[in-house]
Design an enzyme around this catalytic site. Structure first.
Site, PDB file in Angstrom:
ATOM      1  CB  SER A 175      -0.932   0.007   1.218  1.00 11.17           C
ATOM      2  OG  SER A 175      -0.195  -0.138   2.414  1.00 11.17           O
TER       3      SER A 175
ATOM      4  CG  HIS B 181      -2.836  -1.116  -2.886  1.00  8.47           C
ATOM      5  ND1 HIS B 181      -3.218   0.185  -2.659  1.00  8.47           N
ATOM      6  CD2 HIS B 181      -3.062  -1.788  -1.719  1.00  8.47           C
ATOM      7  CE1 HIS B 181      -3.643   0.294  -1.417  1.00  8.47           C
ATOM      8  NE2 HIS B 181      -3.570  -0.878  -0.825  1.00  8.47           N
TER       9      HIS B 181
ATOM     10  CD  GLU C  48      -3.803   2.655  -5.571  1.00  5.11           C
ATOM     11  OE1 GLU C  48      -3.893   3.877  -5.718  1.00  5.11           O
ATOM     12  OE2 GLU C  48      -3.210   2.121  -4.600  1.00  5.11           O
TER      13      GLU C  48
ATOM     14  CG  ASN D 114      -3.335   3.756   1.039  1.00  5.28           C
ATOM     15  OD1 ASN D 114      -4.486   3.803   1.449  1.00  5.28           O
ATOM     16  ND2 ASN D 114      -2.672   2.618   0.955  1.00  5.28           N
TER      17      ASN D 114
END
Length: 285
Positions: free
Chosen positions: A121, A142, A154, A192
């Site tokens: 992440s 991800h 992702e 994130n």
């Protein structure tokens, strides 16, 4: 479009690893799930079985489809079992040293054309790939928690990632029912980078006593139409994971806007990590 991988290795049977193994198996892919001991593998398989049984009860999956998916998963402790995998996904704890160690082990066992992927992440894909002899075959993928539910994936290209590796990974994402977005390697990637500082700011607001946890979460749910409040989401993510991501953002960008809230550090130090151990900003039965 490139052909998606048909045989998948998953390193780690924890929350992310067993979720990845489940969605791959349900999609009809052969899965080899590895971990450090039999107890970890049993916990991972027990979780998969419960999840699939729940899907059958909700009529989202037939009993025969559940049985077929379970038959697609084998478990083990030996990296040698990855020899025939088309793609190996490392899904260990968000720790740079551990991930580097695992990736080096994987690279010794897989075929020269196998894709090696990391489910991270926040850690640099370029940095991780640099330890491999074939970094062009390395990529970041991800997944979001809970893996069987969340649609987004992702797909992160490192500097060395080849077009062929990227295309095959995008095809894999669609095969397992995910909606992939391509992301350039950067600390925190996209989601994130946006989400974690928002949650961290909510923790600052709680730390400063501006409102209760319930009030903060209600404000974001009812005022911003978020499906879940930031503090409840922090508990779901894991406060240790959140702290790790904020630490990466702070160190990599050298920008004080990413400094982790003191309250977040205190809660992690106290072992209050959220849902995973039933105590975070809220208590869980």
């Amino acid at each position: 479009m490139a052909n998606p991988p048909g045989s998948i290795g998953v390193i780690g049977a924890g929350t992310m690893g067993n979720g990845i193994a489940q969605v791959c198996a349900v999609a009809g892919l052969n899965v080899t799930m590895l971990d450090v001991n039999d107890a970890a593998l049993k916990r991972g398989m027990d979780t998969i079985i419960r999840n699939l049984d729940r899907m059958v009860a909700k009529e989202k999956l037939t009993a025969s489809d559940r049985d077929a998916a379970l038959a697609k998963i084998r478990t083990g402790l030996d990296y040698g079992a990855l020899q025939s995998a088309d793609m190996v996904i490392e899904a260990a704890t968000e720790n740079l040293g551990l991930k580097l160690k695992i990736l080096r082990q994987v690279a010794k066992c897989v075929g020269k054309d196998a894709i090696i992927a990391t489910n991270t992440s926040s850690i640099s894909i370029t940095q991780l790939g640099a330890v491999l002899d074939a970094p062009e075959c390395f990529i970041g993928i991800h997944f979001f928690n809970p893996v069987p539910v969340m649609l987004l994936l992702e797909v992160i290209r490192g500097v060395q990632t080849s077009d062929a590796t990227h295309a095959a990974t995008m095809a894999f994402a669609k095969t397992v029912g995910k909606a992939p977005i391509t992301v350039r390697n950067s600390p925190g990637f996209v989601v994130n980078r946006i989400l974690c500082p928002m949650i961290n700011e909510a923790i600052f607001v709680l730390q400063e006593g501006l409102a209760s946890a319930e009030g903060i979460d209600a404000g974001m749910r009812l005022g911003c139409n978020h499906p879940i409040g930031p503090l409840a989401l922090a508990d779901m993510i894991g406060l240790d994971t959140l702290l790790s991501i904020m630490g990466v953002l702070y160190d990599e960008f050298n920008d004080p806007k990413y400094r982790p809230a003191l309250l977040l550090k205190e809660m992690v130090a106290a072992g209050r990590l959220g849902r995973k151990n039933k105590q975070g900003f809220y208590s869980y039965p």
